[in-house]
Write a protein that holds these residues in place. Structure first.
Motif, PDB file in Angstrom:
ATOM      1  N   ASP A  90      -2.037   2.980  -2.757  1.00 23.35           N
ATOM      2  CA  ASP A  90      -1.941   1.465  -3.149  1.00 23.35           C
ATOM      3  C   ASP A  90      -2.036   0.591  -1.981  1.00 23.35           C
ATOM      4  OD1 ASP A  90      -2.186   2.474  -5.849  1.00 23.35           O
ATOM      5  OD2 ASP A  90      -0.144   2.068  -5.902  1.00 23.35           O
ATOM      6  N   ASP A  91      -1.197   0.632  -1.020  1.00 24.07           N
ATOM      7  CA  ASP A  91      -1.217  -0.278   0.002  1.00 24.07           C
ATOM      8  C   ASP A  91      -2.447  -0.244   1.065  1.00 24.07           C
ATOM      9  OD1 ASP A  91      -0.346   2.466   0.830  1.00 24.07           O
ATOM     10  OD2 ASP A  91       0.602   1.708   2.656  1.00 24.07           O
ATOM     11  N   LEU A  92      -3.266   0.583   1.036  1.00 22.27           N
ATOM     12  CA  LEU A  92      -4.396   0.699   1.746  1.00 22.27           C
ATOM     13  C   LEU A  92      -5.712   0.351   0.949  1.00 22.27           C
ATOM     14  CD1 LEU A  92      -3.844   3.693   4.010  1.00 22.27           C
ATOM     15  CD2 LEU A  92      -3.300   1.170   4.627  1.00 22.27           C
ATOM     16  N   ALA A 135      -1.885  -8.322  -0.184  1.00 20.97           N
ATOM     17  CA  ALA A 135      -1.840  -7.314   0.838  1.00 20.97           C
ATOM     18  C   ALA A 135      -2.847  -7.954   1.921  1.00 20.97           C
ATOM     19  CB  ALA A 135      -2.313  -5.967   0.285  1.00 20.97           C
ATOM     20  N   SER A 136      -2.290  -7.530   3.305  1.00 21.92           N
ATOM     21  CA  SER A 136      -2.841  -8.210   4.293  1.00 21.92           C
ATOM     22  C   SER A 136      -4.047  -7.129   4.787  1.00 21.92           C
ATOM     23  CB  SER A 136      -2.068  -8.108   5.528  1.00 21.92           C
ATOM     24  OG  SER A 136      -1.418  -7.028   5.764  1.00 21.92           O
ATOM     25  N   ARG A 137      -5.322  -7.797   4.922  1.00 19.53           N
ATOM     26  CA  ARG A 137      -6.322  -6.940   5.229  1.00 19.53           C
ATOM     27  C   ARG A 137      -6.225  -6.720   6.750  1.00 19.53           C
ATOM     28  NH1 ARG A 137     -10.449  -6.881   1.409  1.00 19.53           N
ATOM     29  NH2 ARG A 137     -12.089  -6.838   2.929  1.00 19.53           N
ATOM     30  N   GLY A 150      -3.926   7.711   4.868  1.00 18.75           N
ATOM     31  CA  GLY A 150      -2.554   7.537   4.767  1.00 18.75           C
ATOM     32  C   GLY A 150      -1.543   8.585   4.752  1.00 18.75           C
TER      33      GLY A 150
END
Length: 463
Positions: free
Chosen positions: A57-59, A22-24, A108
Motif C-alpha cells: 500500500d505505501d508504494l 503519500a509522498s511520490r 518492498g
C-alpha cells in the motif's frame, strides 16, 4: 429554543479530511529505488510477455510510473496488483494468475516464503541507514565486546549490513551476520557474509521443490548453519545458540515479532533507521508464549475446527492442510476448510458452528491477535500441539508451517495409538475431556446443522 441533534449536511461535504497524501518519489529516484533497469533486463532475458507488478500500500503511489517505464522498455503487457489477496509480504500468485501473468515482480518488504507456480523477481526498495550512527548505537547498547551477537535486518535494510559489520568486526570478534536466503535461488549460499552486493540482486526462477527444503536449524561438523525465515547464518560448532544476542536493523514489524517468538531464549536489540533509535526489546516473550499456550488449551476444547487458507501461494500449503485434516481427524474432531482472503471479525462470525479456527499462512501473518474474534484463531503448530499427544510443550515455538511437515526438523509423527479414547483434565474448565475416537465411533457418514446451546452447530448424523 430548538436544539439541533445533528449538523447541516453541507458541513459534511465541505469538511476537509486530515489525510496526508503519500509522498511520490522523483523520476530520478524511481529508477534507483525500484531498480527499473534490473526489472527490464530480467523480463527481456526470459522473454516474459505478461508481467504482474505487486506493490504494498505505501508504494502504490509510484506504481503507475514504474509500470509505464517497464512496459515502454520491454514491450510486455504490464499489470499492477494493487490489492493483494493476503499479506503484502507474500507473493500474490492468485491475483497474478487472474490476468494470466507469466511472472511477478514483487516490490518492498517480503517474507521470502517459497512460491510454487510463477517465477518471481524481488525488489526490496532498499532504504538508507546512517551507518556511523548505527555503529555508535551498537557500541553503546552492547558495551561488552566479547558478547556473541548475530546481526539480522529487515530486507529493506539488508544492503547496509556488510558496511555495519565491517566497522564492528575489529572490536567484536564474535559478531556473526546473516544473509538473505531467497527461495529458488540458484546462487551459492554457503558464504556467511551479508548480502550487500550480488546476493541482494538475486532473481528467482523455476518452481519450488519441497524435496530440496533445507533442514531448519540443521548442523554440520564445521559449524552450525541456521536457515530460517529467509535468513541464513553460520555459528561455530562449539557455540550454543541461546548464548547469542540478536541485533536487528529495522523498525517494529511482524518480522521482528516473528524472530522474537522463534528465538525466544535470546536477548534482542533493535536499531530503527527511520527514528535513529536503538533499544533493548522489552516484549515479555514468556507472557506471549503463555498467551499462545492458552490458545492451545482452547484448541483442545474444540470439537469442530475450521482450517482457514491464509495463503494460496506459499509452497506446500496444501500439504500442511491435508496434514492438519489427518491430525484433527485422529484427535476425534471434525474439520472444515475455508478460503476467504484477508481475515476480519465479520467474516469469521458467519460460522458460529466452528469452535476454533487454524490459520495457514506465512510465518509473519500466522500470528494474529484473535481477542476481538468470536472464536480463537490458532497456528498450525498450536493445533498440532493440541491434537498430537506425542508433541510436548517445551517452550520452542514454530511459526513456519513447513517445519511441521515430514522430513523437517520440527516434525513429530502422530502415533496411531489404540481405538480407545484418551482422557485428560481441561486447564480451562477443570473437567475431564476425551481425545481421540473410540472404537464404536469412527467418522460420521454425513453431517447436519443442529441446535446446540442455542447456537447452530455441526453435528454428526449416523444413518
Amino acid at each position: 429554543m430548538a436544539v439541533a441533534f445533528s449538523s447541516d449536511a453541507s458541513d459534511v461535504i465541505q469538511r476537509s479530511v486530515g489525510v496526508s497524501p503519500a509522498s511520490r518519489a522523483s523520476s530520478s529516484s524511481v529508477e534507483t529505488l525500484y531498480e527499473i533497469s534490473r526489472c527490464v533486463e530480467w523480463v527481456k532475458t526470459h522473454g516474459f510477455e505478461r508481467v504482474a507488478l505487486q506493490f504494498p500500500d505505501d508504494l502504490l503511489v509510484d506504481s503507475a510510473e514504474v509500470a509505464l517505464k517497464v512496459e515502454k522498455e520491454t514491450g510486455a503487457k504490464v499489470y499492477i496488483l494493487g490489492d493483494t489477496s493476503y499479506g503484502s509480504c507474500c507473493v500474490d500468485e492468485v491475483a497474478a494468475q487472474h490476468v494470466t501473468a507469466d511472472c511477478i515482480v514483487h516490490f518492498g518488504r517480503a517474507c521470502l516464503s517459497p512460491t510454487s507456480r510463477l517465477p518471481v523477481l524481488y525488489v526490496f526498495c532498499t532504504r538508507p541507514v546512517d551507518i556511523q550512527h548505527c555503529v555508535q548505537s551498537f557500541r553503546e547498547i552492547i558495551p561488552d565486546r566479547q558478547t556473541r551477537v548475530i546481526m539480522m535486518s529487515d530486507v529493506t535494510y539488508s544492503a547496509s549490513t556488510d558496511d555495519i559489520a565491517a566497522r564492528l568486526r575489529h572490536d567484536y570478534t564474535n559478531l556473526v551476520t546473516s544473509s538473505l536466503n531467497i527461495p529458488n535461488s540458484t546462487q551459492d549460499r554457503t558464504s556467511d557474509s551479508s548480502i550487500g552486493g550480488s546476493e541482494h540482486s538475486t532473481d528467482i526462477l523455476g518452481s519450488y521443490n519441497s524435496s530440496t527444503l533445507p533442514k531448519e536449524d540443521s548442523s554440520i561438523q564445521e559449524g552450525q548453519v541456521f536457515c530460517k525465515f529467509g535468513k541464513t547464518f553460520c555459528l561455530p560448532g562449539d557455540a550454543e545458540f541461546d548464548s547469542h544476542a540478536i541485533f536487528y536493523v529495522g523498525g517494529e514489524s511482524l518480522s521482528l515479532t516473528n524472530l522474537m517468538m522463534a528465538y525466544n531464549r535470546c536477548t534482542f536489540y533493535s536499531y530503527n533507521p527511520e527514528k535513529r533509535k536503538c533499544r533493548k526489546e522489552t516484549l515479555n516473550v514468556n507472557k506471549a508464549l503463555m498467551k499462545r499456550y492458552y490458545m492451545v488449551e482452547k484448541a483442545k476444547e474444540a470439537n469442530v475446527v475450521g482450517i482457514v487458507a491464509g495463503t494460496l501461494g506459499v509452497s506446500d500449503y496444501l500439504t500442511i492442510i491435508n496434514n492438519l485434516k489427518d491430525v484433527i481427524r485422529k484427535a476425534g474432531k471434525k474439520s472444515y476448510t475455508f478460503v476467504m482472503g484477508k481475515l476480519n471479525v465479520p467474516k469469521l462470525a458467519n460460522f458460529m458452528e466452528i469452535d476454533v479456527f487454524v490459520l495457514v499462512a506465512c510465518p509473519e501473518n500466522t500470528l494474529i491477535d484473535s481477542s476481538e474474534f468470536y472464536r480463537p484463531v490458532v497456528t498450525p503448530f498450536e493445533m498440532e500441539l493440541a491434537c498430537n499427544s506425542d508433541r510436548q510443550w517445551t517452550g520452542e515455538y514454530v511459526t513456519d508451517f513447513r517445519e511441521l511437515l515430514p522430513g523437517a526438523a520440527s516434525h513429530v509423527p502422530m502415533s496411531e495409538g489404540t481405538n480407545e479414547a484418551e482422557t485428560d483434565v481441561s486447564l480451562i474448565t477443570g473437567g475431564m475431556r476425551r481425545v481421540g475416537l473410540r472404537e464404536e465411533e469412527g467418522p460420521a457418514d454425513n453431517t447436519a446443522v443442529v441446535k446446540r446451546d442455542d447456537v447452530l452447530t455441526v453435528a454428526e448424523v449416523n444413518t
